[in-house]
Design an enzyme around this catalytic site. Structure first.
Site, PDB file in Angstrom:
ATOM      1  N   ASN A 209       0.841  -1.192   0.000  1.00 31.99           N
ATOM      2  CA  ASN A 209       0.000   0.000   0.000  1.00 31.99           C
ATOM      3  C   ASN A 209       0.879   1.245   0.000  1.00 31.99           C
ATOM      4  OD1 ASN A 209       0.562   0.727   2.902  1.00 31.99           O
ATOM      5  ND2 ASN A 209      -0.420  -1.274   3.207  1.00 31.99           N
ATOM      6  N   GLY A 272      -0.759   0.661  17.179  1.00 31.97           N
ATOM      7  CA  GLY A 272      -0.752   0.012  15.871  1.00 31.97           C
ATOM      8  C   GLY A 272      -0.999   1.042  14.784  1.00 31.97           C
ATOM      9  N   CYS A 273       0.090   1.618  14.260  1.00 28.11           N
ATOM     10  CA  CYS A 273      -0.017   2.651  13.236  1.00 28.11           C
ATOM     11  C   CYS A 273       0.281   2.112  11.840  1.00 28.11           C
ATOM     12  CB  CYS A 273       0.941   3.795  13.583  1.00 28.11           C
ATOM     13  SG  CYS A 273       0.826   5.234  12.506  1.00 28.11           S
ATOM     14  N   ALA A 274       0.784   0.898  11.748  1.00 24.39           N
ATOM     15  CA  ALA A 274       1.152   0.332  10.447  1.00 24.39           C
ATOM     16  C   ALA A 274      -0.073   0.126   9.562  1.00 24.39           C
ATOM     17  CB  ALA A 274       1.879  -0.991  10.645  1.00 24.39           C
ATOM     18  N   ASP A 278      -4.509  -6.601   4.595  1.00 23.38           N
ATOM     19  CA  ASP A 278      -5.555  -7.473   5.150  1.00 23.38           C
ATOM     20  C   ASP A 278      -5.455  -8.892   4.604  1.00 23.38           C
ATOM     21  OD1 ASP A 278      -6.729  -5.469   6.713  1.00 23.38           O
ATOM     22  OD2 ASP A 278      -7.887  -4.725   4.999  1.00 23.38           O
ATOM     23  N   ILE A 309      -3.668  -5.743  15.770  1.00 26.80           N
ATOM     24  CA  ILE A 309      -4.125  -4.896  16.864  1.00 26.80           C
ATOM     25  C   ILE A 309      -5.170  -5.602  17.714  1.00 26.80           C
ATOM     26  CG2 ILE A 309      -5.958  -3.700  15.605  1.00 26.80           C
ATOM     27  CD1 ILE A 309      -3.440  -1.897  17.826  1.00 26.80           C
TER      28      ILE A 309
END
Length: 409
Positions: A209, A272-274, A278, A309
Protein backbone atom coordinates in the site's frame (compact mmCIF):
# COMPACT_ATOMS: atom_id res chain seq x y z
CA UNK A 1 8.97 24.06 29.81
CA UNK A 2 12.70 24.51 30.23
CA UNK A 3 14.99 23.36 27.45
CA UNK A 4 18.25 24.67 28.91
CA UNK A 5 21.23 22.35 29.11
CA UNK A 6 22.74 21.76 32.56
CA UNK A 7 25.58 24.17 33.35
CA UNK A 8 28.11 21.66 34.73
CA UNK A 9 28.41 18.31 32.94
CA UNK A 10 30.56 15.44 34.14
CA UNK A 11 31.22 13.35 31.03
CA UNK A 12 32.04 9.71 31.78
CA UNK A 13 33.70 7.68 29.04
CA UNK A 14 33.84 3.88 29.24
CA UNK A 15 35.61 1.24 27.16
CA UNK A 16 33.79 1.09 23.84
CA UNK A 17 34.83 1.82 20.27
CA UNK A 18 32.24 4.62 20.31
CA UNK A 19 34.55 6.50 22.71
CA UNK A 20 35.89 8.35 19.68
CA UNK A 21 32.51 10.12 19.45
CA UNK A 22 32.95 11.47 22.97
CA UNK A 23 35.49 14.02 21.75
CA UNK A 24 32.89 15.58 19.47
CA UNK A 25 30.30 15.36 22.26
CA UNK A 26 32.60 17.24 24.66
CA UNK A 27 33.19 19.87 21.98
CA UNK A 28 29.45 20.34 21.35
CA UNK A 29 28.73 20.62 25.08
CA UNK A 30 31.38 23.32 25.41
CA UNK A 31 29.99 25.18 22.40
CA UNK A 32 26.54 25.05 24.02
CA UNK A 33 27.92 26.86 27.06
CA UNK A 34 28.43 23.93 29.43
CA UNK A 35 31.37 23.47 31.75
CA UNK A 36 32.67 19.97 31.04
CA UNK A 37 34.91 17.74 33.10
CA UNK A 38 35.81 14.25 31.94
CA UNK A 39 36.28 10.98 33.81
CA UNK A 40 37.62 7.97 31.86
CA UNK A 41 37.75 4.31 32.80
CA UNK A 42 40.98 2.39 32.30
CA UNK A 43 39.57 0.68 29.21
CA UNK A 44 38.39 3.94 27.65
CA UNK A 45 42.00 5.11 27.44
CA UNK A 46 42.71 2.31 24.97
CA UNK A 47 40.34 4.00 22.50
CA UNK A 48 40.97 7.73 23.08
CA UNK A 49 43.63 9.57 25.08
CA UNK A 50 42.99 11.79 28.11
CA UNK A 51 45.10 14.48 26.44
CA UNK A 52 42.55 14.79 23.61
CA UNK A 53 39.70 15.39 26.07
CA UNK A 54 41.79 17.78 28.14
CA UNK A 55 42.53 19.87 25.05
CA UNK A 56 38.82 20.01 24.14
CA UNK A 57 37.50 20.82 27.61
CA UNK A 58 40.34 22.86 29.04
CA UNK A 59 40.15 20.78 32.23
CA UNK A 60 42.32 17.95 33.60
CA UNK A 61 40.90 14.49 32.90
CA UNK A 62 40.41 12.18 35.87
CA UNK A 63 41.17 8.49 35.38
CA UNK A 64 41.86 6.96 38.78
CA UNK A 65 40.05 6.72 42.09
CA UNK A 66 43.38 6.26 43.84
CA UNK A 67 45.16 9.34 42.46
CA UNK A 68 47.14 10.60 45.52
CA UNK A 69 47.23 14.22 44.35
CA UNK A 70 43.54 14.47 43.44
CA UNK A 71 42.41 12.58 46.53
CA UNK A 72 44.39 14.67 49.00
CA UNK A 73 41.20 16.64 49.52
CA UNK A 74 38.68 13.88 48.73
CA UNK A 75 38.61 14.97 45.10
CA UNK A 76 36.04 12.42 43.97
CA UNK A 77 33.47 13.74 46.46
CA UNK A 78 34.18 17.32 45.37
CA UNK A 79 33.69 16.26 41.75
CA UNK A 80 30.46 14.42 42.58
CA UNK A 81 29.08 17.56 44.23
CA UNK A 82 30.23 19.78 41.36
CA UNK A 83 28.18 18.12 38.63
CA UNK A 84 24.67 19.17 37.61
CA UNK A 85 24.56 16.21 35.22
CA UNK A 86 26.55 13.00 34.98
CA UNK A 87 26.50 11.81 31.37
CA UNK A 88 28.14 8.49 30.46
CA UNK A 89 28.79 8.19 26.72
CA UNK A 90 29.50 5.56 25.70
CA UNK A 91 28.00 3.37 28.41
CA UNK A 92 29.07 -0.24 27.90
CA UNK A 93 27.08 -3.30 28.99
CA UNK A 94 29.61 -3.76 31.79
CA UNK A 95 29.19 -0.21 33.14
CA UNK A 96 25.40 -0.56 32.96
CA UNK A 97 25.56 -3.84 34.90
CA UNK A 98 27.86 -2.44 37.58
CA UNK A 99 25.76 0.69 38.09
CA UNK A 100 22.52 -1.29 38.12
CA UNK A 101 23.87 -3.36 41.00
CA UNK A 102 25.37 -0.48 42.94
CA UNK A 103 29.05 -1.22 42.39
CA UNK A 104 31.67 1.45 43.16
CA UNK A 105 34.89 -0.20 42.05
CA UNK A 106 36.40 2.62 39.97
CA UNK A 107 36.25 6.41 39.86
CA UNK A 108 33.31 6.65 37.47
CA UNK A 109 30.95 4.30 39.33
CA UNK A 110 31.98 5.80 42.67
CA UNK A 111 31.12 9.29 41.45
CA UNK A 112 27.73 8.07 40.26
CA UNK A 113 26.89 6.65 43.69
CA UNK A 114 28.22 9.71 45.50
CA UNK A 115 26.34 12.30 43.43
CA UNK A 116 22.80 13.66 43.63
CA UNK A 117 23.12 15.12 40.12
CA UNK A 118 20.83 14.18 37.27
CA UNK A 119 22.15 11.12 35.45
CA UNK A 120 22.00 10.03 31.81
CA UNK A 121 23.81 7.49 29.69
CA UNK A 122 24.14 6.64 26.01
CA UNK A 123 24.43 2.83 25.74
CA UNK A 124 26.86 1.40 23.17
CA UNK A 125 27.45 -2.30 22.58
CA UNK A 126 27.06 -5.20 20.14
CA UNK A 127 23.46 -5.81 19.08
CA UNK A 128 23.42 -9.28 20.66
CA UNK A 129 24.58 -7.83 23.98
CA UNK A 130 21.88 -5.16 23.89
CA UNK A 131 19.20 -7.79 23.22
CA UNK A 132 20.25 -10.02 26.12
CA UNK A 133 17.62 -10.31 28.89
CA UNK A 134 20.30 -9.39 31.44
CA UNK A 135 20.96 -6.07 29.69
CA UNK A 136 17.22 -5.39 29.47
CA UNK A 137 16.86 -6.03 33.21
CA UNK A 138 19.77 -3.72 33.95
CA UNK A 139 18.29 -1.00 31.72
CA UNK A 140 14.93 -1.22 33.50
CA UNK A 141 16.62 -1.08 36.90
CA UNK A 142 18.66 1.95 35.90
CA UNK A 143 15.54 3.74 34.67
CA UNK A 144 13.78 2.89 37.93
CA UNK A 145 16.79 4.34 39.78
CA UNK A 146 16.43 7.63 37.92
CA UNK A 147 18.84 7.18 35.02
CA UNK A 148 17.82 8.53 31.64
CA UNK A 149 18.81 6.26 28.75
CA UNK A 150 19.58 8.04 25.49
CA UNK A 151 19.38 5.40 22.79
CA UNK A 152 20.82 3.19 21.60
CA UNK A 153 20.48 3.74 17.89
CA UNK A 154 20.23 0.95 15.33
CA UNK A 155 22.39 0.31 12.27
CA UNK A 156 25.83 -0.88 11.15
CA UNK A 157 28.24 -1.77 13.95
CA UNK A 158 32.04 -1.85 14.06
CA UNK A 159 32.01 -5.65 14.42
CA UNK A 160 30.07 -6.02 11.16
CA UNK A 161 26.71 -6.76 12.78
CA UNK A 162 23.60 -4.71 12.06
CA UNK A 163 21.04 -3.90 14.72
CA UNK A 164 20.38 -1.93 17.91
CA UNK A 165 23.31 -0.98 20.09
CA UNK A 166 25.02 1.94 18.34
CA UNK A 167 25.71 4.95 20.50
CA UNK A 168 23.65 7.96 19.46
CA UNK A 169 25.51 10.54 17.45
CA UNK A 170 26.78 13.46 19.56
CA UNK A 171 24.34 15.96 18.05
CA UNK A 172 21.44 13.61 18.81
CA UNK A 173 22.61 13.30 22.43
CA UNK A 174 22.80 17.07 22.71
CA UNK A 175 19.31 17.40 21.21
CA UNK A 176 17.94 14.81 23.67
CA UNK A 177 19.47 16.66 26.61
CA UNK A 178 17.84 19.86 25.35
CA UNK A 179 14.35 18.36 25.21
CA UNK A 180 11.50 19.72 27.34
CA UNK A 181 11.87 19.02 31.04
CA UNK A 182 8.46 17.36 31.32
CA UNK A 183 8.82 13.68 30.49
CA UNK A 184 5.47 12.06 31.34
CA UNK A 185 6.44 8.79 29.63
CA UNK A 186 9.59 8.27 31.73
CA UNK A 187 9.92 4.60 32.68
CA UNK A 188 7.28 3.40 30.20
CA UNK A 189 7.88 1.01 27.31
CA UNK A 190 6.03 2.00 24.14
CA UNK A 191 5.77 -0.35 21.15
CA UNK A 192 4.70 1.13 17.80
CA UNK A 193 4.07 -0.51 14.43
CA UNK A 194 4.69 1.64 11.36
CA UNK A 195 4.82 1.61 7.58
CA UNK A 196 3.31 -0.86 5.12
CA UNK A 197 3.65 -4.61 4.91
CA UNK A 198 4.58 -6.52 1.77
CA UNK A 199 2.87 -9.79 0.87
CA UNK A 200 4.80 -11.75 -1.79
CA UNK A 201 3.06 -13.02 -4.91
CA UNK A 202 6.26 -14.42 -6.41
CA UNK A 203 9.98 -13.69 -5.91
CA UNK A 204 9.71 -10.24 -7.60
CA UNK A 205 6.14 -9.02 -6.94
CA UNK A 206 4.15 -8.26 -3.82
CA UNK A 207 0.94 -6.70 -2.52
CA UNK A 208 1.41 -3.51 -0.50
CA UNK A 209 0.00 0.00 0.00
CA UNK A 210 0.99 3.68 -0.06
CA UNK A 211 2.04 4.04 3.57
CA UNK A 212 5.30 5.98 3.93
CA UNK A 213 5.69 5.25 7.65
CA UNK A 214 5.99 8.97 8.45
CA UNK A 215 3.18 9.00 11.03
CA UNK A 216 4.48 5.95 12.88
CA UNK A 217 8.01 7.31 12.92
CA UNK A 218 6.72 10.67 14.18
CA UNK A 219 4.95 8.82 17.01
CA UNK A 220 8.16 6.98 17.89
CA UNK A 221 10.10 10.26 17.92
CA UNK A 222 7.49 11.94 20.13
CA UNK A 223 7.30 9.02 22.59
CA UNK A 224 11.08 8.95 22.96
CA UNK A 225 11.21 12.73 23.46
CA UNK A 226 8.64 12.40 26.25
CA UNK A 227 10.84 9.90 28.05
CA UNK A 228 9.62 6.49 26.91
CA UNK A 229 11.70 3.49 25.93
CA UNK A 230 10.45 2.94 22.39
CA UNK A 231 10.50 -0.13 20.17
CA UNK A 232 9.46 0.51 16.57
CA UNK A 233 8.29 -2.47 14.51
CA UNK A 234 8.72 -1.16 10.98
CA UNK A 235 7.63 -2.36 7.60
CA UNK A 236 9.82 -1.43 4.60
CA UNK A 237 10.21 2.35 4.49
CA UNK A 238 12.86 4.86 3.37
CA UNK A 239 13.17 6.64 6.73
CA UNK A 240 16.04 6.86 9.23
CA UNK A 241 15.57 5.37 12.68
CA UNK A 242 14.52 8.08 15.18
CA UNK A 243 17.17 8.91 17.77
CA UNK A 244 16.93 6.75 20.87
CA UNK A 245 14.48 4.28 19.32
CA UNK A 246 15.04 0.55 18.88
CA UNK A 247 13.87 -0.54 15.44
CA UNK A 248 12.84 -4.03 14.33
CA UNK A 249 12.47 -4.42 10.56
CA UNK A 250 9.81 -6.77 9.16
CA UNK A 251 8.30 -7.38 5.73
CA UNK A 252 5.02 -9.29 5.94
CA UNK A 253 1.96 -8.99 8.16
CA UNK A 254 2.74 -12.34 9.79
CA UNK A 255 6.27 -11.16 10.66
CA UNK A 256 4.82 -7.97 12.15
CA UNK A 257 2.23 -10.01 14.06
CA UNK A 258 4.90 -12.27 15.55
CA UNK A 259 7.07 -9.30 16.60
CA UNK A 260 4.07 -7.55 18.15
CA UNK A 261 3.12 -10.63 20.15
CA UNK A 262 6.68 -11.01 21.45
CA UNK A 263 6.73 -7.45 22.71
CA UNK A 264 3.12 -6.81 23.76
CA UNK A 265 3.45 -8.52 27.13
CA UNK A 266 6.42 -6.33 28.09
CA UNK A 267 5.09 -2.88 27.16
CA UNK A 268 2.80 -0.31 28.73
CA UNK A 269 1.47 1.28 25.55
CA UNK A 270 0.99 -0.39 22.15
CA UNK A 271 0.22 1.75 19.09
CA UNK A 272 -0.75 0.01 15.87
CA UNK A 273 -0.02 2.65 13.24
CA UNK A 274 1.15 0.33 10.45
CA UNK A 275 -0.91 -0.05 7.29
CA UNK A 276 -1.11 -3.84 7.42
CA UNK A 277 -2.24 -5.77 4.35
CA UNK A 278 -5.56 -7.47 5.15
CA UNK A 279 -4.85 -10.34 2.75
CA UNK A 280 -1.89 -12.31 1.40
CA UNK A 281 -1.44 -14.81 -1.39
CA UNK A 282 -2.49 -18.29 -0.28
CA UNK A 283 0.48 -19.84 -2.09
CA UNK A 284 3.14 -17.42 -3.43
CA UNK A 285 4.68 -18.70 -6.63
CA UNK A 286 8.15 -20.23 -6.32
CA UNK A 287 9.24 -18.58 -9.59
CA UNK A 288 8.28 -15.36 -11.34
CA UNK A 289 4.76 -15.49 -12.77
CA UNK A 290 4.77 -15.25 -16.56
CA UNK A 291 2.15 -13.86 -18.87
CA UNK A 292 0.26 -16.66 -20.55
CA UNK A 293 -0.46 -16.40 -24.27
CA UNK A 294 -4.18 -16.01 -24.88
CA UNK A 295 -4.93 -15.23 -21.19
CA UNK A 296 -6.12 -11.67 -20.45
CA UNK A 297 -6.77 -12.21 -16.73
CA UNK A 298 -4.93 -13.65 -13.76
CA UNK A 299 -6.72 -15.11 -10.77
CA UNK A 300 -5.08 -14.86 -7.36
CA UNK A 301 -6.38 -16.68 -4.32
CA UNK A 302 -5.95 -14.55 -1.19
CA UNK A 303 -6.35 -15.46 2.48
CA UNK A 304 -6.75 -13.24 5.51
CA UNK A 305 -3.76 -12.02 7.47
CA UNK A 306 -3.81 -12.06 11.28
CA UNK A 307 -5.39 -8.99 12.90
CA UNK A 308 -2.41 -7.61 14.82
CA UNK A 309 -4.12 -4.90 16.86
CA UNK A 310 -7.07 -7.11 17.83
CA UNK A 311 -4.71 -9.90 18.90
CA UNK A 312 -2.80 -7.52 21.17
CA UNK A 313 -6.04 -6.15 22.64
CA UNK A 314 -7.27 -9.70 23.36
CA UNK A 315 -4.22 -10.65 25.46
CA UNK A 316 -4.84 -11.25 29.18
CA UNK A 317 -1.71 -9.18 29.91
CA UNK A 318 -2.66 -6.48 27.43
CA UNK A 319 -1.10 -3.02 27.47
CA UNK A 320 -3.05 0.16 26.72
CA UNK A 321 -3.87 -0.32 23.03
CA UNK A 322 -4.19 2.46 20.44
CA UNK A 323 -5.29 1.67 16.90
CA UNK A 324 -5.29 3.75 13.72
CA UNK A 325 -8.12 3.87 11.21
CA UNK A 326 -7.27 5.16 7.73
CA UNK A 327 -10.59 5.79 6.00
CA UNK A 328 -11.91 7.44 2.85
CA UNK A 329 -15.51 7.99 4.04
CA UNK A 330 -17.76 7.87 7.14
CA UNK A 331 -14.76 8.58 9.37
CA UNK A 332 -16.54 8.84 12.72
CA UNK A 333 -18.76 5.79 12.14
CA UNK A 334 -15.87 3.53 11.18
CA UNK A 335 -13.74 4.84 14.05
CA UNK A 336 -16.44 4.11 16.66
CA UNK A 337 -16.94 0.66 15.14
CA UNK A 338 -13.21 -0.14 15.28
CA UNK A 339 -12.93 1.02 18.89
CA UNK A 340 -15.74 -1.32 19.98
CA UNK A 341 -15.24 -4.27 17.62
CA UNK A 342 -11.52 -4.72 18.31
CA UNK A 343 -11.66 -3.91 22.01
CA UNK A 344 -9.26 -0.96 21.75
CA UNK A 345 -8.65 1.73 24.34
CA UNK A 346 -8.20 4.52 21.80
CA UNK A 347 -8.53 5.06 18.05
CA UNK A 348 -6.82 7.66 15.87
CA UNK A 349 -8.85 8.03 12.68
CA UNK A 350 -7.80 10.02 9.66
CA UNK A 351 -9.33 10.63 6.25
CA UNK A 352 -6.64 9.62 3.76
CA UNK A 353 -8.69 10.92 0.82
CA UNK A 354 -8.04 14.54 1.85
CA UNK A 355 -5.48 16.22 -0.41
CA UNK A 356 -2.18 16.99 1.32
CA UNK A 357 -2.90 14.79 4.34
CA UNK A 358 -2.31 11.15 5.20
CA UNK A 359 -0.19 8.76 3.14
CA UNK A 360 3.16 10.21 2.09
CA UNK A 361 2.34 13.76 3.26
CA UNK A 362 4.12 15.69 6.01
CA UNK A 363 0.83 16.91 7.53
CA UNK A 364 -2.13 15.04 8.95
CA UNK A 365 -5.39 15.55 10.82
CA UNK A 366 -7.21 13.10 13.05
CA UNK A 367 -10.30 12.28 15.04
CA UNK A 368 -9.39 10.81 18.43
CA UNK A 369 -11.77 8.50 20.29
CA UNK A 370 -11.01 6.94 23.68
CA UNK A 371 -12.84 5.05 26.38
CA UNK A 372 -13.98 7.00 29.45
CA UNK A 373 -15.72 4.40 31.59
CA UNK A 374 -19.04 3.70 29.89
CA UNK A 375 -18.71 6.68 27.57
CA UNK A 376 -16.38 7.72 24.74
CA UNK A 377 -14.14 10.77 24.80
CA UNK A 378 -13.55 12.60 21.54
CA UNK A 379 -11.19 15.24 20.17
CA UNK A 380 -10.66 16.68 16.69
CA UNK A 381 -7.04 17.42 15.82
CA UNK A 382 -6.88 19.90 12.89
CA UNK A 383 -4.37 19.65 10.02
CA UNK A 384 -0.85 20.10 11.36
CA UNK A 385 2.67 18.67 10.90
CA UNK A 386 2.79 14.98 11.74
CA UNK A 387 5.39 15.65 14.43
CA UNK A 388 2.96 17.92 16.31
CA UNK A 389 0.03 15.57 15.76
CA UNK A 390 2.12 12.65 17.05
CA UNK A 391 2.96 14.46 20.28
CA UNK A 392 -0.72 15.29 20.83
CA UNK A 393 -1.67 11.63 20.31
CA UNK A 394 1.03 10.37 22.70
CA UNK A 395 0.09 12.90 25.38
CA UNK A 396 -3.60 11.98 25.14
CA UNK A 397 -2.77 8.27 25.40
CA UNK A 398 -0.59 8.94 28.45
CA UNK A 399 -3.41 10.90 30.10
CA UNK A 400 -5.76 7.94 29.55
CA UNK A 401 -3.11 5.46 30.71
CA UNK A 402 -2.29 7.35 33.92
CA UNK A 403 -5.37 9.31 35.06
CA UNK A 404 -4.87 12.09 37.63
CA UNK A 405 -4.75 11.11 41.29
CA UNK A 406 -8.25 10.90 42.76
CA UNK A 407 -9.88 9.61 39.57
CA UNK A 408 -9.44 5.96 40.55
CA UNK A 409 -11.99 4.11 42.67
Amino acid sequence: MSTALPRRVLLGISAGIAAYKSAQLARLLKQAGCEVRVVMTDGAQAFITPLTLQALTGEPVRTSLLDPEAEAGMGHIELARWADLILIAPATADVMARLAHGHADDLLTTLCLASDADKAMAPAMNQAMWRQPATARNARRLIDDGWRLLGPDSGDQACGDVGPGRMLEPDAILAALSEPADRPAEGLHVVITAGPTREPLDPVRYLSNHSSGKMGYALATAAAALGARVTLISGPVALPTPAGVERLDVESAREMHDAAQRLAGDCDLFIGCAAVADYRAEAPAEHKLKKQEGEDTLTLRLVKNPDIIAAVAARPDRPFVVGFAAETRDLAAYAHDKLARKGLDMVVANDVSRVGLGFGADDNAALLLWREGDTTGQADLPPQPKAELAEAVIRRALECLTPPAGDAD
